[in-house]
Design a protein around this motif. Structure first.
Motif, PDB file in Angstrom:
ATOM      1  N   VAL A 132       0.839  -1.206   0.000  1.00  0.00           N
ATOM      2  CA  VAL A 132       0.000   0.000   0.000  1.00  0.00           C
ATOM      3  C   VAL A 132       0.875   1.258   0.000  1.00  0.00           C
ATOM      4  O   VAL A 132       0.601   2.221  -0.725  1.00  0.00           O
ATOM      5  CB  VAL A 132      -0.963   0.000   1.213  1.00  0.00           C
ATOM      6  N   TYR A 133       1.954   1.234   0.776  1.00  0.00           N
ATOM      7  CA  TYR A 133       2.851   2.400   0.809  1.00  0.00           C
ATOM      8  C   TYR A 133       3.491   2.638  -0.559  1.00  0.00           C
ATOM      9  O   TYR A 133       3.568   3.771  -1.046  1.00  0.00           O
ATOM     10  CB  TYR A 133       3.920   2.205   1.887  1.00  0.00           C
ATOM     11  N   ASN A 134       3.926   1.558  -1.203  1.00  0.00           N
ATOM     12  CA  ASN A 134       4.521   1.691  -2.542  1.00  0.00           C
ATOM     13  C   ASN A 134       3.505   2.218  -3.551  1.00  0.00           C
ATOM     14  O   ASN A 134       3.836   3.027  -4.422  1.00  0.00           O
ATOM     15  CB  ASN A 134       5.075   0.343  -3.016  1.00  0.00           C
ATOM     16  N   LYS A 135       2.269   1.786  -3.421  1.00  0.00           N
ATOM     17  CA  LYS A 135       1.216   2.288  -4.322  1.00  0.00           C
ATOM     18  C   LYS A 135       0.983   3.775  -4.109  1.00  0.00           C
ATOM     19  O   LYS A 135       0.802   4.529  -5.070  1.00  0.00           O
ATOM     20  CB  LYS A 135      -0.093   1.521  -4.082  1.00  0.00           C
ATOM     21  N   LEU A 136       0.988   4.199  -2.850  1.00  0.00           N
ATOM     22  CA  LEU A 136       0.815   5.624  -2.551  1.00  0.00           C
ATOM     23  C   LEU A 136       1.943   6.444  -3.190  1.00  0.00           C
ATOM     24  O   LEU A 136       1.700   7.487  -3.793  1.00  0.00           O
ATOM     25  CB  LEU A 136       0.814   5.857  -1.038  1.00  0.00           C
ATOM     26  N   MET A 137       3.172   5.971  -3.069  1.00  0.00           N
ATOM     27  CA  MET A 137       4.305   6.694  -3.652  1.00  0.00           C
ATOM     28  C   MET A 137       4.199   6.750  -5.169  1.00  0.00           C
ATOM     29  O   MET A 137       4.525   7.761  -5.801  1.00  0.00           O
ATOM     30  CB  MET A 137       5.631   6.038  -3.238  1.00  0.00           C
ATOM     31  N   SER A 138       3.733   5.644  -5.764  1.00  0.00           N
ATOM     32  CA  SER A 138       3.599   5.591  -7.215  1.00  0.00           C
ATOM     33  C   SER A 138       2.496   6.516  -7.710  1.00  0.00           C
ATOM     34  O   SER A 138       2.639   7.202  -8.715  1.00  0.00           O
ATOM     35  CB  SER A 138       3.296   4.148  -7.638  1.00  0.00           C
ATOM     36  N   ALA A 143       3.478  14.402  -3.976  1.00  0.00           N
ATOM     37  CA  ALA A 143       2.948  14.593  -2.622  1.00  0.00           C
ATOM     38  C   ALA A 143       3.991  14.151  -1.590  1.00  0.00           C
ATOM     39  O   ALA A 143       4.992  13.519  -1.918  1.00  0.00           O
ATOM     40  CB  ALA A 143       1.666  13.785  -2.439  1.00  0.00           C
ATOM     41  N   TYR A 144       3.723  14.502  -0.345  1.00  0.00           N
ATOM     42  CA  TYR A 144       4.517  14.003   0.781  1.00  0.00           C
ATOM     43  C   TYR A 144       3.840  12.703   1.230  1.00  0.00           C
ATOM     44  O   TYR A 144       2.708  12.719   1.705  1.00  0.00           O
ATOM     45  CB  TYR A 144       4.509  15.033   1.906  1.00  0.00           C
ATOM     46  N   VAL A 145       4.530  11.588   1.041  1.00  0.00           N
ATOM     47  CA  VAL A 145       3.921  10.273   1.273  1.00  0.00           C
ATOM     48  C   VAL A 145       4.597   9.621   2.483  1.00  0.00           C
ATOM     49  O   VAL A 145       5.820   9.458   2.505  1.00  0.00           O
ATOM     50  CB  VAL A 145       4.080   9.364   0.032  1.00  0.00           C
ATOM     51  N   GLY A 158      -0.452   8.183   4.575  1.00  0.00           N
ATOM     52  CA  GLY A 158      -1.109   9.202   3.772  1.00  0.00           C
ATOM     53  C   GLY A 158      -0.212   9.787   2.702  1.00  0.00           C
ATOM     54  O   GLY A 158       0.991   9.514   2.641  1.00  0.00           O
ATOM     55  N   ALA A 159      -0.827  10.615   1.851  1.00  0.00           N
ATOM     56  CA  ALA A 159      -0.120  11.307   0.767  1.00  0.00           C
ATOM     57  C   ALA A 159      -0.688  12.714   0.689  1.00  0.00           C
ATOM     58  O   ALA A 159      -1.722  12.948   0.074  1.00  0.00           O
ATOM     59  CB  ALA A 159      -0.322  10.572  -0.550  1.00  0.00           C
ATOM     60  N   THR A 160      -0.037  13.646   1.348  1.00  0.00           N
ATOM     61  CA  THR A 160      -0.597  14.988   1.477  1.00  0.00           C
ATOM     62  C   THR A 160       0.007  15.973   0.470  1.00  0.00           C
ATOM     63  O   THR A 160       1.224  15.958   0.242  1.00  0.00           O
ATOM     64  CB  THR A 160      -0.420  15.544   2.903  1.00  0.00           C
ATOM     65  N   PRO A 161      -0.824  16.837  -0.106  1.00  0.00           N
ATOM     66  CA  PRO A 161      -0.314  17.855  -1.035  1.00  0.00           C
ATOM     67  C   PRO A 161       0.039  19.178  -0.359  1.00  0.00           C
ATOM     68  O   PRO A 161       0.513  20.091  -1.013  1.00  0.00           O
ATOM     69  CB  PRO A 161      -1.511  18.065  -1.977  1.00  0.00           C
ATOM     70  N   GLU A 162      -0.170  19.274   0.971  1.00  0.00           N
ATOM     71  CA  GLU A 162      -0.084  20.596   1.616  1.00  0.00           C
ATOM     72  C   GLU A 162       1.068  20.718   2.609  1.00  0.00           C
ATOM     73  O   GLU A 162       1.154  19.975   3.580  1.00  0.00           O
ATOM     74  CB  GLU A 162      -1.396  20.942   2.333  1.00  0.00           C
ATOM     75  N   SER A 337     -12.492  10.073  -1.216  1.00  0.00           N
ATOM     76  CA  SER A 337     -12.351   8.742  -0.600  1.00  0.00           C
ATOM     77  C   SER A 337     -12.038   7.688  -1.661  1.00  0.00           C
ATOM     78  O   SER A 337     -11.303   6.743  -1.411  1.00  0.00           O
ATOM     79  CB  SER A 337     -13.612   8.363   0.187  1.00  0.00           C
ATOM     80  N   GLN A 338     -12.569   7.871  -2.872  1.00  0.00           N
ATOM     81  CA  GLN A 338     -12.298   6.921  -3.965  1.00  0.00           C
ATOM     82  C   GLN A 338     -10.817   6.880  -4.311  1.00  0.00           C
ATOM     83  O   GLN A 338     -10.256   5.833  -4.633  1.00  0.00           O
ATOM     84  CB  GLN A 338     -13.095   7.325  -5.214  1.00  0.00           C
ATOM     85  N   ILE A 339     -10.175   8.053  -4.245  1.00  0.00           N
ATOM     86  CA  ILE A 339      -8.749   8.135  -4.573  1.00  0.00           C
ATOM     87  C   ILE A 339      -7.937   7.291  -3.596  1.00  0.00           C
ATOM     88  O   ILE A 339      -7.023   6.570  -3.989  1.00  0.00           O
ATOM     89  CB  ILE A 339      -8.283   9.606  -4.543  1.00  0.00           C
ATOM     90  N   ILE A 340      -8.272   7.394  -2.309  1.00  0.00           N
ATOM     91  CA  ILE A 340      -7.543   6.612  -1.318  1.00  0.00           C
ATOM     92  C   ILE A 340      -7.860   5.121  -1.479  1.00  0.00           C
ATOM     93  O   ILE A 340      -6.978   4.265  -1.413  1.00  0.00           O
ATOM     94  CB  ILE A 340      -7.887   7.085   0.111  1.00  0.00           C
ATOM     95  N   LYS A 341      -9.129   4.801  -1.719  1.00  0.00           N
ATOM     96  CA  LYS A 341      -9.523   3.392  -1.871  1.00  0.00           C
ATOM     97  C   LYS A 341      -8.806   2.726  -3.041  1.00  0.00           C
ATOM     98  O   LYS A 341      -8.578   1.514  -3.021  1.00  0.00           O
ATOM     99  CB  LYS A 341     -11.037   3.298  -2.090  1.00  0.00           C
ATOM    100  N   ALA A 342      -8.462   3.515  -4.037  1.00  0.00           N
ATOM    101  CA  ALA A 342      -7.818   2.943  -5.243  1.00  0.00           C
ATOM    102  C   ALA A 342      -6.459   2.314  -4.937  1.00  0.00           C
ATOM    103  O   ALA A 342      -5.966   1.509  -5.717  1.00  0.00           O
ATOM    104  CB  ALA A 342      -7.676   4.017  -6.307  1.00  0.00           C
ATOM    105  N   VAL A 343      -5.833   2.688  -3.817  1.00  0.00           N
ATOM    106  CA  VAL A 343      -4.525   2.099  -3.500  1.00  0.00           C
ATOM    107  C   VAL A 343      -4.630   0.965  -2.474  1.00  0.00           C
ATOM    108  O   VAL A 343      -3.631   0.337  -2.142  1.00  0.00           O
ATOM    109  CB  VAL A 343      -3.524   3.156  -2.971  1.00  0.00           C
ATOM    110  N   LEU A 344      -5.837   0.712  -1.956  1.00  0.00           N
ATOM    111  CA  LEU A 344      -5.960  -0.303  -0.895  1.00  0.00           C
ATOM    112  C   LEU A 344      -6.156  -1.694  -1.491  1.00  0.00           C
ATOM    113  O   LEU A 344      -6.966  -1.888  -2.364  1.00  0.00           O
ATOM    114  CB  LEU A 344      -7.141   0.052   0.026  1.00  0.00           C
TER     115      LEU A 344
END
Length: 344
Positions: A132-138, A143-145, A158-162, A337-344
């Motif tokens: 899941v972490y690798n998917k977030l980075m990809s 973002a800051y992951v 998480g993967a934050t843009p701020e 929420s869909q964006i986060i679910k896409a990496v789970l």
């Protein structure tokens, strides 16, 4: 040691750790604390990794950098799977009612913006932390992951843009980030009056609160930035500070930002604590290094989730102004929420 081995080692040994990748960087940083002591963070002269909640009345924690590694990130290929959104009518009506209440509060009082959020639970039978972490980075290269773990608190990712605040050699930077729309292939889209007004509010708030505290304050032109499959409006803000203790003052002024709380800050925060009907915990708090390598680097904890007992707890929200339409605000949280679910 590879970052994957470091993460696995710390997680299996139940040692507090954090792994993070900075925006547009191709390496992972891993910090591991040797013991499982739960260290409360209350001193901006300390050094380590800070994990702070939305509500500053609650406890923030520090992971000590007993071990520190960096490792190159490989490129990843993952199949994109569509996850069906099982909409819960009760959840939808509850959120819409809170949004309507927020709109009425804005119309009837001096509050101009309130960020209304909600949490959503997703059951997972075979959660693989590294995958899941690798998917977030990809999925979020700009973002800051991060993945953060303490055996006495739990696992967050998480993967934050701020960016909340970066300080190095007396210079600081922060940003005003607000407004959301789906990315449809165009990085220069038309923005509506509601989003432009929301962005201007955030930039004006930061300028107003910092101009008498810092030197050489500068605000860039507003630009459109991409975060995953969403677009946001951003203004970069820079300046100079005098002393190390000014960092604590800046964090107090900026957190929670108008992008996660509202305006005026205290009134919108009061509405959130009284009306959201759940505890945000570390969602929309801040996290990052303090006084490491002569630098402090804090990010706002957005696009994040918690892993508890085979359940993922997602946190999503949106900024409400007098121009908001409650149904559309619900749809925005569903998209997030869909964006986060896409990496789970």
């Amino acid at each position: 040691m590879k970052y994957s081995e470091q993460i696995n080692y710390a997680f299996e040994a139940k040692k507090p750790f954090v792994a993070y990748k900075n925006p547009n960087e191709n390496k992972v940083h891993v910090i591991i604390q040797k013991n499982d002591e739960l260290i409360e963070f209350d001193d901006f002269n300390s050094s380590g990794y800070v994990f702070a909640p939305f509500n500053s009345d609650e406890k923030a924690y520090l992971i000590q950098p007993d071990l520190y590694f960096t490792d190159e990130v490989k490129s990843f290929e993952f199949d994109s799977e569509f996850i069906e959104n099982k909409e819960q009518e009760v959840e939808k009506s509850t959120h819409i009612n809170i949004v309507k209440n927020a709109i009425k509060t804005i119309q009837d009082t001096e509050v101009s913006k309130i960020v209304v959020s909600r949490k959503e639970e997703v059951s997972v039978s075979d959660f693989n932390l590294l995958e899941v972490y690798n998917k977030l980075m990809s999925k979020y290269p700009n973002a800051y992951v991060y993945v953060w773990y303490h055996p006495k608190v739990g696992l967050w990712m998480g993967a934050t843009p701020e960016t909340l605040l970066k300080v190095k050699d007396g210079h600081f930077s922060t940003m005003a980030l607000a407004g959301t729309q789906a990315f449809k292939g165009n990085l220069n889209p038309v923005w509506g009056a509601k989003e432009l007004e929301e962005q201007q509010m955030v930039a004006d708030f930061i300028k107003q609160h910092l101009e008498n505290v810092v030197e050489s304050l500068e605000l860039s032109e507003v630009e459109t930035v991409k975060a995953g499959s969403l677009l946001h409006l951003k203004t970069n803000i820079t300046g100079k500070i005098h002393q190390q203790k000014d960092i604590a003052s800046l964090v107090k002024l900026l957190h929670p930002t108008p992008a996660v709380c509202g305006l005026p800050k205290e009134l919108s925060k009061m509405f959130i604590l009284e009306n959201e009907n759940y505890n945000r915990s570390f969602y929309s708090g801040y996290l990052g290094n303090i006084n490491m390598n002569n630098e402090t680097s804090f990010f706002v904890n957005l696009r994040c989730f918690q892993f508890i007992n085979n359940t993922i707890v997602l946190y999503v929200g949106g900024g409400i102004t007098a121009e908001s339409i409650a149904e559309k605000e619900w749809e925005e949280t569903v998209a997030k929420s869909q964006i986060i679910k896409a990496v789970l």
